[in-house]
Design a protein around this motif. Structure first.
Motif, short mmCIF file in Angstrom:
data_model
loop_
_atom_site.label_atom_id
_atom_site.label_comp_id
_atom_site.label_asym_id
_atom_site.label_seq_id
_atom_site.Cartn_x
_atom_site.Cartn_y
_atom_site.Cartn_z
N MET A 83 0.80 -1.17 0.10
CA MET A 83 -0.06 -0.12 -0.05
C MET A 83 1.00 1.18 0.01
SD MET A 83 -3.33 1.16 2.42
CE MET A 83 -2.64 -0.07 3.64
N LYS A 84 0.43 2.20 -0.85
CA LYS A 84 1.28 3.52 -0.98
C LYS A 84 1.01 4.30 0.40
CE LYS A 84 2.11 6.34 -4.87
NZ LYS A 84 1.60 6.76 -6.07
N LYS A 85 2.41 4.85 0.90
CA LYS A 85 2.44 5.64 1.98
C LYS A 85 1.73 6.87 1.87
CE LYS A 85 5.22 2.49 4.31
NZ LYS A 85 4.48 1.91 5.18
N ASP A 122 -5.56 7.99 8.58
CA ASP A 122 -5.04 7.14 9.84
C ASP A 122 -5.86 6.16 10.50
OD1 ASP A 122 -2.70 8.86 9.77
OD2 ASP A 122 -3.50 10.39 11.25
N ASN A 123 -7.14 6.19 10.25
CA ASN A 123 -7.99 5.32 10.89
C ASN A 123 -8.46 4.23 9.77
OD1 ASN A 123 -9.87 6.82 9.36
ND2 ASN A 123 -11.24 6.75 10.98
#
Length: 87
Positions: free
Chosen positions: A1-3, A8-9
């Protein structure tokens, strides 16, 4: 998965179709007020749905009448006085 592209949730969430008690797990950011113990023994946030692919007529091929809000009773009480007496 791309950063840095997901909130955040972003986590595993259990979705429950209240019309037929079907549950499935997926990743989501949907807010949840309840939790549920899943088959693996862990607790996950629970999001309740009124309809899913297991109860939607497009996917099932048949119409299911789900009266979750008492709509049929409201209709009968409102328009029942117009019903002709059966003799």
């Amino acid at each position: 998965m791309k950063k840095g592209i997901h909130p955040d949730n972003y986590r595993l969430v259990v979705f429950k179709d209240t019309s037929n008690d079907y549950t499935f797990m997926s990743r989501s950011c949907a807010p949840a007020k309840e939790t549920i113990k899943w088959e693996d023994g862990n607790e996950y946030p629970l999001v309740k749905l009124e309809i899913s692919h297991k109860s939607h007529p497009y996917y099932t091929g048949k119409i299911q009448y789900v009266d979750t809000a008492g709509r049929i009773d409201k209709f009968k009480s409102k328009y029942g006085k117009f019903q002709k007496d059966k003799k």
